[in-house]
Design a protein around this motif. Sequence first.
Motif, PDB file in Angstrom:
ATOM      1  N   ILE A 132      32.475 -22.009  33.789  1.00 46.39           N
ATOM      2  CA  ILE A 132      31.606 -22.970  34.477  1.00 46.39           C
ATOM      3  C   ILE A 132      31.925 -22.881  35.960  1.00 46.39           C
ATOM      4  O   ILE A 132      33.080 -23.018  36.353  1.00 46.39           O
ATOM      5  N   ARG A 133      30.906 -22.652  36.773  1.00 41.80           N
ATOM      6  CA  ARG A 133      31.120 -22.568  38.223  1.00 41.80           C
ATOM      7  C   ARG A 133      30.411 -23.714  38.909  1.00 41.80           C
ATOM      8  O   ARG A 133      29.250 -24.037  38.599  1.00 41.80           O
ATOM      9  N   VAL A 134      31.108 -24.341  39.864  1.00 40.87           N
ATOM     10  CA  VAL A 134      30.544 -25.382  40.717  1.00 40.87           C
ATOM     11  C   VAL A 134      30.576 -24.849  42.141  1.00 40.87           C
ATOM     12  O   VAL A 134      31.646 -24.519  42.661  1.00 40.87           O
ATOM     13  N   ASP A 135      29.405 -24.741  42.770  1.00 42.81           N
ATOM     14  CA  ASP A 135      29.367 -24.198  44.125  1.00 42.81           C
ATOM     15  C   ASP A 135      28.094 -24.640  44.819  1.00 42.81           C
ATOM     16  O   ASP A 135      27.037 -24.744  44.188  1.00 42.81           O
ATOM     17  N   LEU A 136      28.212 -24.876  46.125  1.00 43.32           N
ATOM     18  CA  LEU A 136      27.042 -25.230  46.924  1.00 43.32           C
ATOM     19  C   LEU A 136      26.118 -24.034  47.115  1.00 43.32           C
ATOM     20  O   LEU A 136      24.919 -24.195  47.350  1.00 43.32           O
ATOM     21  N   ASP A 137      26.671 -22.835  47.017  1.00 41.22           N
ATOM     22  CA  ASP A 137      25.924 -21.605  47.269  1.00 41.22           C
ATOM     23  C   ASP A 137      25.402 -21.044  45.949  1.00 41.22           C
ATOM     24  O   ASP A 137      26.184 -20.567  45.119  1.00 41.22           O
TER      25      ASP A 137
END
Length: 540
Positions: free
Chosen positions: A298-303
């Motif tokens: 699971i990735r959390v990123d603004l980009d």
Amino acid sequence: MIRQPITPRTGGEAVVRALAAHGVDLLFGIPGTHNLEIYAHLAQYGIQQLTPRHEQGAGYAADGYARVTGRPGVVLTTTGPALLNAAAAVGQAYSDSVPLLVVSPGMPLRHPRQPTGLLHEMRSQTEALRGVAAFSHRVSSVAEIGPAVARAFTLFRTERPRPVHLEIPLDLLGSAEACPEPPSAPERPPAQAAADTLTRAAQALRDARRPALILGGGARGAADQCLALAELLDAPVVTTANGKGVVAEAHPLSLGVALHSPEVQRWLADRDIVLAVGTELAESDFWCAPPELGGTLIRVDLDPAQMYAGQPADIALVGDAATVLGALHPLLAKAERPTPERAAPERPAVTALRAARDLPTRQRDARWIPYLQAIRAELAPDAVITSDSAMCCYYGALPHLPVPPEGRYLHPTGFGTLGFALPAAIGAKAACPDRQVVALSGDGGFQFTAQELATAAQYGFPLPVVVFDNGGYGEIRDEMAARGDEPVAVDLPSPDLPALARAYGGHGLRADSPDALARALRAALVTPGPTLIVIPEERS
């Protein structure tokens, strides 16, 4: 309604006015023949300036300022070589997602394409800076300056923060044109991930038996949410260099900066779910080709581009880290519990993994650890530590100098520039004069920007600069030896660095033991001006 006439303003004033409209009150730069019209208006708009001794130092100082404040650092150069001097710092800011605005004059609007020999002439400043910045923009009128500055601040506020270059043609700087009020970059609520994706992520995390968190620099503004999630899941936490200290490194779930450890990489491969927050999961994080992670990622990123870069996300949560994790926590609390109970609590395993992490490098790191312990004992929890691409920093301080969430550790990752520590510390101290700031470096990297000792002395900043001196480029020396090569061009005679510091108006001494370092550091933290503390090392 009667419209008021628009007051003509020079391009130089338009630049300063637009910066002030976005809350800029300090910039870093060196006056030059072509940027004097900008300097002429700084005091009028309440903007102070700090003058380093080299434009690369200006870039690193603005970077340090930005990292500790969360506000964009602003650099003002003149044309040609001055701008190129700052380019390395721009590249570092791009690599580490630091908001930096570099303003420079450029050749006149109608300057011929063929060389004319004009002072500082070069083929294209904007093309040169496009290679290291998010964008490089050359305005074509005085009226365009305000919107161009607003465009930069819009990027800083709404997208992944990265450096921007703005070029003002020479003939516009002194030309007065009708200039409307500068627009302000819009505020936008923090981005939130899609509701159905949040629900999927919450259930996957709740089902996990062996979860792990990887925290990068993008988790910096979500420290509370990261800690709450780690404790709710009983999930061990490992960070990148830029994520150092997001969760207290003394916490029983923290593995610290340890992605480079083969033991930690094997452990990650055995996790059935990994939640990665604000990190590229790049080679510069793992110090090798990124290993395959086990289970669900699971990735959390603004980009959004990060969701398929490197290791693609199985569940992509695009948005602001604090907002996304804040929404995830209550969903986790409500999610259905898995049929099998979660595996035994992870905290005892973390203790064992820490020991395994350090065992292979214990002999190498022993030279730095007592000194790093002495530094930690003398510093307040909220101290700012800047470091260089030096062995004492990436092998020593990153894994072995714990930093609590209220403190900061600023390290040049990815681009891996040398000479970062001292000017970045000056920028951090200018931003936070009431906080302790300490720079760590090796003798090789320190001498890239040693002249900034004069800057720290001029402004009277109490600034300890700790330099581990191994007589040259120790890392490259070791790499040559590992290849079976005869070391060449890496053994450098050490100058009298304490004397150099005194010549620049600071203080200098040697510390041959951790106790001597502690005494010197204690005094340096309250002594105006820089104090260079040299720790002699044997060559490896």
